[in-house]
Scaffold this motif. Structure first.
Motif, PDB file in Angstrom:
ATOM      1  N   MET A   1      74.301 208.082  49.388  1.00 55.78           N
ATOM      2  CA  MET A   1      75.177 209.389  49.709  1.00 55.78           C
ATOM      3  C   MET A   1      76.179 209.798  49.307  1.00 55.78           C
ATOM      4  SD  MET A   1      74.773 209.578  54.128  1.00 55.78           S
ATOM      5  CE  MET A   1      75.566 210.558  53.577  1.00 55.78           C
ATOM      6  N   ARG A   2      75.922 210.899  48.817  1.00 56.82           N
ATOM      7  CA  ARG A   2      78.249 211.769  48.719  1.00 56.82           C
ATOM      8  C   ARG A   2      78.347 212.084  49.877  1.00 56.82           C
ATOM      9  NH1 ARG A   2      80.779 212.801  44.317  1.00 56.82           N
ATOM     10  NH2 ARG A   2      79.064 213.001  42.570  1.00 56.82           N
ATOM     11  N   GLU A   3      79.956 211.786  51.118  1.00 71.30           N
ATOM     12  CA  GLU A   3      79.565 211.874  51.889  1.00 71.30           C
ATOM     13  C   GLU A   3      79.859 213.774  52.017  1.00 71.30           C
ATOM     14  OE1 GLU A   3      82.702 209.585  53.868  1.00 71.30           O
ATOM     15  OE2 GLU A   3      81.733 207.652  53.322  1.00 71.30           O
ATOM     16  N   PRO A   4      79.820 214.128  53.396  1.00 71.14           N
ATOM     17  CA  PRO A   4      80.343 215.829  53.638  1.00 71.14           C
ATOM     18  C   PRO A   4      81.718 215.374  53.535  1.00 71.14           C
ATOM     19  CG  PRO A   4      78.650 216.017  54.518  1.00 71.14           C
ATOM     20  CD  PRO A   4      78.819 213.467  53.778  1.00 71.14           C
ATOM     21  N   ALA A   5      82.083 216.344  52.737  1.00 66.55           N
ATOM     22  CA  ALA A   5      83.959 216.216  52.859  1.00 66.55           C
ATOM     23  C   ALA A   5      84.387 217.122  54.010  1.00 66.55           C
ATOM     24  CB  ALA A   5      84.649 217.563  51.878  1.00 66.55           C
ATOM     25  N   PHE A   6      83.638 217.666  54.937  1.00 69.30           N
ATOM     26  CA  PHE A   6      83.983 217.709  56.241  1.00 69.30           C
ATOM     27  C   PHE A   6      83.779 216.720  57.492  1.00 69.30           C
ATOM     28  CE2 PHE A   6      79.319 218.679  57.244  1.00 69.30           C
ATOM     29  CZ  PHE A   6      79.145 218.034  58.240  1.00 69.30           C
ATOM     30  N   TRP A   7      83.769 215.644  56.791  1.00 74.69           N
ATOM     31  CA  TRP A   7      83.458 214.711  57.968  1.00 74.69           C
ATOM     32  C   TRP A   7      85.266 213.629  58.286  1.00 74.69           C
ATOM     33  CZ3 TRP A   7      79.140 210.902  56.257  1.00 74.69           C
ATOM     34  CH2 TRP A   7      77.400 211.297  56.888  1.00 74.69           C
ATOM     35  N   HIS A   8      85.988 214.675  57.012  1.00 75.08           N
ATOM     36  CA  HIS A   8      87.130 213.401  56.668  1.00 75.08           C
ATOM     37  C   HIS A   8      88.196 214.807  57.155  1.00 75.08           C
ATOM     38  CE1 HIS A   8      85.573 209.557  56.116  1.00 75.08           C
ATOM     39  NE2 HIS A   8      84.882 210.539  55.562  1.00 75.08           N
ATOM     40  N   PRO A  10      89.980 217.757  59.822  1.00 71.12           N
ATOM     41  CA  PRO A  10      89.990 218.506  61.941  1.00 71.12           C
ATOM     42  C   PRO A  10      88.380 219.231  61.939  1.00 71.12           C
ATOM     43  CG  PRO A  10      92.211 218.763  59.904  1.00 71.12           C
ATOM     44  CD  PRO A  10      90.908 217.968  59.050  1.00 71.12           C
ATOM     45  N   PRO A  11      87.781 219.351  63.052  1.00 72.12           N
ATOM     46  CA  PRO A  11      86.826 219.382  63.444  1.00 72.12           C
ATOM     47  C   PRO A  11      86.693 220.792  63.238  1.00 72.12           C
ATOM     48  CG  PRO A  11      87.607 217.865  65.173  1.00 72.12           C
ATOM     49  CD  PRO A  11      88.447 218.356  64.307  1.00 72.12           C
ATOM     50  N   SER A  12      85.484 220.884  62.127  1.00 73.73           N
ATOM     51  CA  SER A  12      85.568 221.924  61.586  1.00 73.73           C
ATOM     52  C   SER A  12      84.256 222.864  62.649  1.00 73.73           C
ATOM     53  CB  SER A  12      84.910 222.192  60.154  1.00 73.73           C
ATOM     54  OG  SER A  12      83.587 220.958  60.091  1.00 73.73           O
ATOM     55  N   LEU A  13      83.812 224.426  62.279  1.00 73.30           N
ATOM     56  CA  LEU A  13      82.258 224.885  63.205  1.00 73.30           C
ATOM     57  C   LEU A  13      80.974 224.194  62.526  1.00 73.30           C
ATOM     58  CD1 LEU A  13      80.693 227.665  64.116  1.00 73.30           C
ATOM     59  CD2 LEU A  13      81.621 228.513  62.214  1.00 73.30           C
ATOM     60  N   LEU A  14      81.001 223.642  61.405  1.00 72.27           N
ATOM     61  CA  LEU A  14      79.968 223.104  60.333  1.00 72.27           C
ATOM     62  C   LEU A  14      79.702 221.609  61.929  1.00 72.27           C
ATOM     63  CD1 LEU A  14      76.983 223.046  59.090  1.00 72.27           C
ATOM     64  CD2 LEU A  14      78.674 221.829  57.253  1.00 72.27           C
ATOM     65  N   SER A  15      80.864 220.977  61.812  1.00 71.08           N
ATOM     66  CA  SER A  15      80.496 220.048  62.288  1.00 71.08           C
ATOM     67  C   SER A  15      80.012 220.095  63.758  1.00 71.08           C
ATOM     68  CB  SER A  15      81.957 218.652  62.319  1.00 71.08           C
ATOM     69  OG  SER A  15      81.640 218.534  63.448  1.00 71.08           O
ATOM     70  N   ARG A  16      80.863 221.309  64.266  1.00 66.91           N
ATOM     71  CA  ARG A  16      80.464 221.903  66.333  1.00 66.91           C
ATOM     72  C   ARG A  16      78.732 221.547  66.028  1.00 66.91           C
ATOM     73  NH1 ARG A  16      85.455 223.435  65.535  1.00 66.91           N
ATOM     74  NH2 ARG A  16      84.837 225.775  65.681  1.00 66.91           N
ATOM     75  N   LEU A  17      78.492 222.941  64.752  1.00 69.84           N
ATOM     76  CA  LEU A  17      77.227 222.550  64.875  1.00 69.84           C
ATOM     77  C   LEU A  17      75.978 222.032  65.029  1.00 69.84           C
ATOM     78  CD1 LEU A  17      77.540 226.761  62.108  1.00 69.84           C
ATOM     79  CD2 LEU A  17      76.674 226.267  65.352  1.00 69.84           C
ATOM     80  N   LEU A  18      76.814 220.932  64.434  1.00 70.21           N
ATOM     81  CA  LEU A  18      75.664 219.515  63.636  1.00 70.21           C
ATOM     82  C   LEU A  18      75.617 218.703  65.024  1.00 70.21           C
ATOM     83  CD1 LEU A  18      76.181 218.508  60.025  1.00 70.21           C
ATOM     84  CD2 LEU A  18      74.071 220.072  61.084  1.00 70.21           C
ATOM     85  N   MET A  19      76.895 218.926  65.831  1.00 63.82           N
ATOM     86  CA  MET A  19      77.004 218.039  67.218  1.00 63.82           C
ATOM     87  C   MET A  19      76.015 217.783  68.238  1.00 63.82           C
ATOM     88  SD  MET A  19      81.095 219.133  68.638  1.00 63.82           S
ATOM     89  CE  MET A  19      81.133 217.452  69.810  1.00 63.82           C
ATOM     90  N   LYS A 165      85.488 211.853  63.630  1.00 60.96           N
ATOM     91  CA  LYS A 165      85.014 210.428  65.011  1.00 60.96           C
ATOM     92  C   LYS A 165      84.039 211.176  65.653  1.00 60.96           C
ATOM     93  CE  LYS A 165      89.660 208.509  65.671  1.00 60.96           C
ATOM     94  NZ  LYS A 165      90.580 208.264  66.195  1.00 60.96           N
ATOM     95  N   ARG A 166      83.046 211.425  64.217  1.00 60.08           N
ATOM     96  CA  ARG A 166      81.838 211.951  65.252  1.00 60.08           C
ATOM     97  C   ARG A 166      80.433 211.755  64.804  1.00 60.08           C
ATOM     98  NH1 ARG A 166      82.937 218.650  65.212  1.00 60.08           N
ATOM     99  NH2 ARG A 166      84.728 218.854  67.565  1.00 60.08           N
ATOM    100  N   VAL A 167      79.414 211.761  65.334  1.00 63.85           N
ATOM    101  CA  VAL A 167      78.620 211.048  65.403  1.00 63.85           C
ATOM    102  C   VAL A 167      76.822 211.577  64.266  1.00 63.85           C
ATOM    103  CG1 VAL A 167      75.873 210.241  66.365  1.00 63.85           C
ATOM    104  CG2 VAL A 167      78.665 210.094  67.237  1.00 63.85           C
ATOM    105  N   PHE A 168      76.697 211.400  63.151  1.00 62.10           N
ATOM    106  CA  PHE A 168      76.196 211.602  62.077  1.00 62.10           C
ATOM    107  C   PHE A 168      75.492 212.304  62.838  1.00 62.10           C
ATOM    108  CE2 PHE A 168      72.356 211.481  59.541  1.00 62.10           C
ATOM    109  CZ  PHE A 168      72.769 211.269  58.218  1.00 62.10           C
ATOM    110  N   PRO A 169      74.954 213.893  62.067  1.00 63.08           N
ATOM    111  CA  PRO A 169      75.557 214.076  60.791  1.00 63.08           C
ATOM    112  C   PRO A 169      76.389 215.244  61.031  1.00 63.08           C
ATOM    113  CG  PRO A 169      73.680 215.423  61.164  1.00 63.08           C
ATOM    114  CD  PRO A 169      73.886 214.463  62.804  1.00 63.08           C
ATOM    115  N   ALA A 170      77.564 215.155  62.569  1.00 60.82           N
ATOM    116  CA  ALA A 170      78.545 215.888  62.735  1.00 60.82           C
ATOM    117  C   ALA A 170      79.384 215.365  61.904  1.00 60.82           C
ATOM    118  CB  ALA A 170      78.334 216.221  63.436  1.00 60.82           C
ATOM    119  N   GLY A 171      79.478 213.510  62.070  1.00 60.50           N
ATOM    120  CA  GLY A 171      80.879 212.961  61.453  1.00 60.50           C
ATOM    121  C   GLY A 171      80.299 212.398  59.994  1.00 60.50           C
ATOM    122  N   PRO A 172      80.829 211.205  60.307  1.00 56.92           N
ATOM    123  CA  PRO A 172      80.588 209.628  59.849  1.00 56.92           C
ATOM    124  C   PRO A 172      79.738 208.392  61.025  1.00 56.92           C
ATOM    125  CG  PRO A 172      83.245 209.949  59.529  1.00 56.92           C
ATOM    126  CD  PRO A 172      82.424 211.041  60.447  1.00 56.92           C
TER     127      PRO A 172
END
Length: 335
Positions: A1-8, A10-19, A165-172
């Motif tokens: 898989m290709r890692e989403p850029a937002f994983w790497h 600072p915490p973003s809106l998309l990351s927060r929505l996936l938390m 440092k968030r758990v998949f899928p909000a982070g890696p």
């Protein structure tokens, strides 16, 4: 898989929505970590990651296999065989199997150390012991509870760290960080950056070992590319690190192309790479892992012959400390 850029980033809106999804995934992963595993009958050393994606795990396994042999051990690698169709258990034969059979990483490792591929890891113990394994060297599987790990070594890249440092899928992260840290016996930090310093501090604070290591380019690989204009391509966890390594060695990388990790190269991919390289007079170069996939495809073998592999080996900054640690922990496991 290709890692989403937002994983790497600072915490973003998309990351927060996936938390919330990450919280559910993390709860399940934590429960799995708590489950008791089966004893292998020989010591088990697991080389894993806290996160999805690459960090230098395969070179670490190969380097550890060499060190363990020098200590008088007979390590056999046990792998899930990610990307391969065979469920196993089966011993990888690099002369007979392809990456489509057993996965690219087991195929690459099998040139230097015996490898058993087994989708159900516990089922791979018997054939490994039949080959004379004095210990099992697990490639990945840190979060898998099937087997008891006597030593867990985690590999982390100093440039990338753990992203947001968030758990998949909000982070890696494959599981919440605290229970993973608690089960870590040693941390191997690869590279020269500072992104992993906070994790290293946490590991040191709990009394676990922190080791530093570097990926050393093969001198013959560098010599083969020196003075050439290069088109670099890679389908690994962190292609950017590969491109940086080439440039650090003074190689003139004119063009680069990143593919997803374990990418199955198609005829279209190959045609595009060949066309661009021929048009601009460039030498194609890739990683050993990518070339293993190309060489073991009947339809892509001719293309693979025109590609230069850029080989690297992992070197520990203080191998003596690692050797002492392994000797002590293996001895304790046998008691």
């Amino acid at each position: 898989m290709r890692e989403p850029a937002f994983w790497h980033r600072p915490p973003s809106l998309l990351s927060r929505l996936l938390m919330p999804v990450g919280a559910l995934y993390g709860a399940v992963a934590t429960r799995r970590l708590m489950r008791p595993g089966a004893r292998a009958g020989v010591p088990v050393i697991c080389v894993g990651n806290y996160h999805v994606g690459g960090a230098g795990k395969t070179p670490t396994v190969i380097a550890l296999a060499g060190i363990l042999r020098s200590l008088g051990e007979t390590p056999i690698v046990l792998s899930r065989g990610y990307g391969g169709r065979l469920h196993g258990p089966v011993r990888v034969d690099p002369h007979r199997h392809t990456a489509a059979d057993v996965g690219d990483e087991p195929l690459m490792m099998a040139w230097t150390v015996p490898v058993i591929v087994s989708r159900q890891r516990a089922a791979g113990i018997a054939p490994a012991r039949a080959l004379g394994a004095s210990l099992i060297l697990m490639d990945d599987g840190f979060q898998n509870p099937a087997l008891v790990k006597d030593i867990s070594l985690i590999v982390i890249d100093r440039d990338r760290g753990l992203g947001n440092k968030r758990v998949f899928p909000a982070g890696p992260l494959r599981a919440p960080l605290p229970p993973q840290l608690a089960r870590t016996d040693a941390l191997v930090i690869v590279g020269f950056g500072t992104a992993a310093d906070d994790v290293a501090a946490s590991i040191a604070a709990q009394g676990s070992l922190v080791l530093r290591a570097q990926l050393k380019p093969d001198e013959a690989s560098v010599a083969a590319l020196r003075g050439r204009r290069v088109y670099a391509f890679a389908g690994i966890g962190d292609p950017a690190r590969f491109f940086r390594s080439l440039r650090t060695c003074g190689i003139n990388v004119v063009a680069e192309r990143a593919f997803p990790d374990h990418h199955p190269f198609s005829h279209r991919d190959v045609a595009d790479l060949q066309t661009a390289a021929e048009r601009d007079g460039l030498t194609l170069v890739t990683t050993e892992k990518d070339l293993a996939r190309l060489r073991n495809s009947e339809n892509l073998k001719a293309f693979a012959q025109a590609v230069v592999a850029f080989a690297v080996t992992l070197a520990f900054d203080d191998e003596a400390v690692l050797r002492s640690f392994l000797t002590d922990r293996i001895g304790r496991a046998r008691q």
